[in-house]
Design an enzyme around this catalytic site. Sequence first.
Site, PDB file in Angstrom:
ATOM      1  N   ARG A   1     -32.594  -2.389   2.792  1.00  8.66           N
ATOM      2  CA  ARG A   1     -32.016  -1.918   1.527  1.00  8.66           C
ATOM      3  C   ARG A   1     -30.589  -1.418   1.674  1.00  8.66           C
ATOM      4  O   ARG A   1     -29.751  -1.655   0.805  1.00  8.66           O
ATOM      5  CB  ARG A   1     -32.882  -0.784   0.988  1.00  8.66           C
ATOM      6  CG  ARG A   1     -34.211  -1.302   0.565  1.00  8.66           C
ATOM      7  CD  ARG A   1     -35.176  -0.208   0.234  1.00  8.66           C
ATOM      8  NE  ARG A   1     -36.413  -0.830  -0.220  1.00  8.66           N
ATOM      9  CZ  ARG A   1     -37.483  -0.166  -0.596  1.00  8.66           C
ATOM     10  NH1 ARG A   1     -37.489   1.152  -0.572  1.00  8.66           N
ATOM     11  NH2 ARG A   1     -38.566  -0.803  -0.991  1.00  8.66           N
TER      12      ARG A   1
ATOM     13  N   GLY B   1     -49.657  13.283  -5.169  1.00  7.21           N
ATOM     14  CA  GLY B   1     -49.269  11.889  -4.964  1.00  7.21           C
ATOM     15  C   GLY B   1     -50.143  11.316  -3.858  1.00  7.21           C
ATOM     16  O   GLY B   1     -51.160  11.914  -3.474  1.00  7.21           O
TER      17      GLY B   1
ATOM     18  N   GLU C   1     -43.381  11.988   1.445  1.00 14.84           N
ATOM     19  CA  GLU C   1     -41.923  11.961   1.338  1.00 14.84           C
ATOM     20  C   GLU C   1     -41.301  13.339   1.563  1.00 14.84           C
ATOM     21  O   GLU C   1     -40.096  13.443   1.830  1.00 14.84           O
ATOM     22  CB  GLU C   1     -41.519  11.385  -0.044  1.00 14.84           C
ATOM     23  CG  GLU C   1     -40.065  10.962  -0.103  1.00 14.84           C
ATOM     24  CD  GLU C   1     -39.665  10.264  -1.404  1.00 14.84           C
ATOM     25  OE1 GLU C   1     -40.544   9.656  -2.056  1.00 14.84           O
ATOM     26  OE2 GLU C   1     -38.477  10.327  -1.752  1.00 14.84           O
TER      27      GLU C   1
HETATM   28  C1  FAD Z   1     -40.049   3.118  -8.773  1.00 14.40           C
HETATM   29  C2  FAD Z   1     -40.525   3.307  -7.357  1.00 14.40           C
HETATM   30  C3  FAD Z   1     -41.228   2.297  -6.721  1.00 14.40           C
HETATM   31  C4  FAD Z   1     -41.660   2.460  -5.406  1.00 14.40           C
HETATM   32  N1  FAD Z   1     -42.355   1.451  -4.805  1.00 14.40           N
HETATM   33  C5  FAD Z   1     -42.789   1.623  -3.541  1.00 14.40           C
HETATM   34  C6  FAD Z   1     -43.543   0.595  -2.899  1.00 14.40           C
HETATM   35  O1  FAD Z   1     -43.821  -0.444  -3.460  1.00 14.40           O
HETATM   36  N2  FAD Z   1     -43.958   0.812  -1.628  1.00 14.40           N
HETATM   37  C7  FAD Z   1     -43.688   1.961  -0.952  1.00 14.40           C
HETATM   38  O2  FAD Z   1     -44.096   2.108   0.195  1.00 14.40           O
HETATM   39  N3  FAD Z   1     -42.993   2.963  -1.558  1.00 14.40           N
HETATM   40  C8  FAD Z   1     -42.552   2.828  -2.823  1.00 14.40           C
HETATM   41  N4  FAD Z   1     -41.847   3.838  -3.422  1.00 14.40           N
HETATM   42  C9  FAD Z   1     -41.737   5.139  -2.748  1.00 14.40           C
HETATM   43  C10 FAD Z   1     -43.057   5.889  -2.892  1.00 14.40           C
HETATM   44  O3  FAD Z   1     -43.579   5.666  -4.172  1.00 14.40           O
HETATM   45  C11 FAD Z   1     -42.912   7.391  -2.685  1.00 14.40           C
HETATM   46  O4  FAD Z   1     -42.155   7.665  -1.554  1.00 14.40           O
HETATM   47  C12 FAD Z   1     -44.292   8.014  -2.499  1.00 14.40           C
HETATM   48  O5  FAD Z   1     -45.150   7.637  -3.549  1.00 14.40           O
HETATM   49  C13 FAD Z   1     -44.209   9.526  -2.423  1.00 14.40           C
HETATM   50  O6  FAD Z   1     -45.514  10.036  -2.357  1.00 14.40           O
HETATM   51  P1  FAD Z   1     -45.770  11.567  -2.112  1.00 14.40           P
HETATM   52  O7  FAD Z   1     -47.239  11.768  -2.106  1.00 14.40           O
HETATM   53  O8  FAD Z   1     -45.023  12.020  -0.914  1.00 14.40           O
HETATM   54  O9  FAD Z   1     -45.095  12.327  -3.351  1.00 14.40           O
HETATM   55  P2  FAD Z   1     -45.159  12.075  -4.932  1.00 14.40           P
HETATM   56  O10 FAD Z   1     -45.939  10.894  -5.312  1.00 14.40           O
HETATM   57  O11 FAD Z   1     -43.746  12.180  -5.380  1.00 14.40           O
HETATM   58  O12 FAD Z   1     -45.963  13.311  -5.451  1.00 14.40           O
HETATM   59  C14 FAD Z   1     -45.436  14.611  -5.481  1.00 14.40           C
HETATM   60  C15 FAD Z   1     -46.485  15.528  -6.046  1.00 14.40           C
HETATM   61  O13 FAD Z   1     -46.051  16.864  -5.884  1.00 14.40           O
HETATM   62  C16 FAD Z   1     -46.183  17.566  -7.102  1.00 14.40           C
HETATM   63  N5  FAD Z   1     -45.199  18.641  -7.071  1.00 14.40           N
HETATM   64  C17 FAD Z   1     -43.878  18.555  -6.764  1.00 14.40           C
HETATM   65  N6  FAD Z   1     -43.330  19.777  -6.760  1.00 14.40           N
HETATM   66  C18 FAD Z   1     -44.324  20.649  -7.067  1.00 14.40           C
HETATM   67  C19 FAD Z   1     -44.381  22.058  -7.202  1.00 14.40           C
HETATM   68  N7  FAD Z   1     -43.311  22.830  -7.003  1.00 14.40           N
HETATM   69  N8  FAD Z   1     -45.572  22.616  -7.545  1.00 14.40           N
HETATM   70  C20 FAD Z   1     -46.676  21.841  -7.741  1.00 14.40           C
HETATM   71  N9  FAD Z   1     -46.682  20.507  -7.583  1.00 14.40           N
HETATM   72  C21 FAD Z   1     -45.510  19.921  -7.255  1.00 14.40           C
HETATM   73  C22 FAD Z   1     -45.990  16.524  -8.161  1.00 14.40           C
HETATM   74  O14 FAD Z   1     -46.547  16.943  -9.391  1.00 14.40           O
HETATM   75  C23 FAD Z   1     -46.752  15.364  -7.537  1.00 14.40           C
HETATM   76  O15 FAD Z   1     -48.123  15.515  -7.771  1.00 14.40           O
HETATM   77  C24 FAD Z   1     -41.390   3.671  -4.726  1.00 14.40           C
HETATM   78  C25 FAD Z   1     -40.674   4.671  -5.359  1.00 14.40           C
HETATM   79  C26 FAD Z   1     -40.225   4.498  -6.663  1.00 14.40           C
HETATM   80  C27 FAD Z   1     -39.402   5.564  -7.300  1.00 14.40           C
END
Ligand code: FAD
Length: 649
Positions: free
Chosen positions: A340, A45, A435
């Site tokens: 929120r 992500g 996150e």
């Molecule tokens: C519908 C929606 C809209 C949103 N809009 C906004 C917005 O406009 N602005 C904002 O700031 N935030 C927004 N958010 C929140 C934000 O999108 C997320 O908090 C953020 O994108 C999380 O990013 P991340 O890189 O931490 O994890 P994620 O994007 O959740 O990525 C997790 C990654 O880990 C991988 N993974 C997980 N477990 C494993 C495992 N065991 N083994 C291998 N790979 C694994 C997954 O495949 C993925 O690649 C929104 C959330 C949602 C649900």
Amino acid sequence: MADPKLISNVPEGPLKDKWSKRKSSIRVVSPNNKRKLEIIVVGTGLGGASAAASLGEMGYNVKIFCISDSPRRAHSIAAQGGINAAKNYQNDNDSVSRLFFDTVKGGDYRSREANVYRLAEVSAAIIDQCVAQGVPFAREYGGYLANRSFGGVQVSRTFYARGQTGQQLLLGAYASLNKEIAAGTVKSYPRHEMLDLVIINGEAKGIIARNLVTGEIERFGAHAVVLATGGYGNTYFLSTNAMNSNGSAAMQAYRKGAFFANPCFAQIHPTCIPVHGDQQCKLTLMSESLRNDGRIWVPKKKEDVMKLRKHEIKPSQIPEEDRDYYLERRYPAFGNLVPRDVASRAAKERCDAGFGVNETGLAVFLDFADAIKRLGHQRVEERYGNLFQMYEKITSTSPWEEPMMIYPAIHYTMGGLWVDYDLQTTIPGLYAIGEANFSDHGGNRLGASALMQGLADGYFILPYTIGNYLSHKFSEPKTDTNAPEFEEAEKAVKERIAKLFAVKGTETVDSIHKKLGHIMWEYVGMARNEAGLKKAIVEIGKLREEFWKNVRVPGTNEEFNQELEKALRLVDFFDIGELMARDALNRRESCGGHFREEMQTEEGETKRDDENFMYVAAWEYKGEGKEPELHKEELKYENIKIVTRNYKD
Ligand SMILES: Cc1cc2nc3c(=O)[nH]c(=O)nc-3n(C[C@H](O)[C@H](O)[C@H](O)COP(=O)(O)OP(=O)(O)OC[C@H]3O[C@@H](n4cnc5c(N)ncnc54)[C@H](O)[C@@H]3O)c2cc1C
């Protein structure tokens, strides 16, 4: 006295100098030594992709893992509304201090001051980085980047690309990642799910992953491991998260010694399409950006509510004087742009009082009639066109003609792996970003701040701080994946899988997960109380037993088997759910998204207990079936005045 197991490593000195001071004291690894070092990044992500691209560009050897078939399909792609940064492009008196202040206040004074300040400080650089990558942010007529407002703030600091900000940001990070993959500094392992963390001599040294296509269980070693695996909102079964979002990697780390912080802090988003049946597996978010121009209301009269429910009248037929714009009424200073948690509780309050506008009584209106009149069709279309389209496709109602119906839903988790100022967990060599960690949002995250945090962690914080740990490691040989610790972890994973197939019951994984979701929403949802939380712990325990007696996992391990994937994740959701309830039970105060019914003001607002609960609750795993141990990181606010949150004036 500070808990000796929770050393936050926040540098001494004035708040605004802390990050510069830390950066200047971090040991740097020279380019020739970086080549000798291996880093595993789990997750692609915005957190993982930005970290892996940066670390690869710096010259480390990076291996990156994700569940999806391509890194660019991570859950981050769903983010709609925008990303915050203190650029002050609108000349509305925004600043690093104001972003810092809004974020701490929005989080109800339960986040670490120094981390939040650093986040605000690096926010501007994120926008520059993304613009340089070609991210097509919305622009004003003259070419400047455009901004809009999100909840809990009174300035416009949210940068956006229509309603697809996450997608565009992820494409930028993914392009950088691909450059590194082509250069050979990053090796990508899509469709590989981490199933355990390997610890050698107390340090994180690798992972066990399942190849999701062939079922092969594989070992991967490194000098350090970074978890960027997202949040655990899907514990509730129905959420706005992507179907693959899960909390398993964090739980694997927890069981190996990483502390889990503030698990009960989950965010319920006020503007989602209401649940419309029992066969649903996903809820759809209507971006918070819509609250810039949409007005939230319910009828003032119960007769109108009844007529709406029976489809005898349309919402647009209810005259202005018979509408209750309850957010504008209760919170005049912020109106529809309250945070929120506040907006969600207010919607619940109106629906509980019998004013819900759909058949289930669990919906309120989000109305654009005024905005369309004021701005014209074209401007509204430019701002929210794709969101309107999405709403119409799902509900068959056009928001151009009648207001949207919305209701709160689980959306984001502020809790996560406890990390210090360097984003290192309590396991040396294990880092958590995005996150997956608990770091910056306290009891409630402000809109558009998750993307900011994920990219701050990945582009600008972790790539520096991890050097401090690795600067002591370059003379160490590559991790030997034949070590007994890998052997043992692999054996445990294989046994877990075999145990699941051996149950041969009759219930599907989803049907049991749905039951867990009901328990969570009922007792650990928008309103919580002591009796309900105790009940949740008992009910989750019973459901876990039912699962191990009666689940049916079809197929075999040696194939693409999504039922097996879901079953493995559900085992962890039981533990997360229980930990959330336990944490919520311990926190006998209301703050942010955590609303304890016993602790509320006469007006139904959250009532914090700063004297007894101004701490991060970090839970230590003590073994299967044993109660985890609570550790406390006291929170000190030296640069911000602690007040009761007030969005009224
Ligand atoms: C519908 C929606 C809209 C949103 N809009 C906004 C917005 O406009 N602005 C904002 O700031 N935030 C927004 N958010 C929140 C934000 O999108 C997320 O908090 C953020 O994108 C999380 O990013 P991340 O890189 O931490 O994890 P994620 O994007 O959740 O990525 C997790 C990654 O880990 C991988 N993974 C997980 N477990 C494993 C495992 N065991 N083994 C291998 N790979 C694994 C997954 O495949 C993925 O690649 C929104 C959330 C949602 C649900």
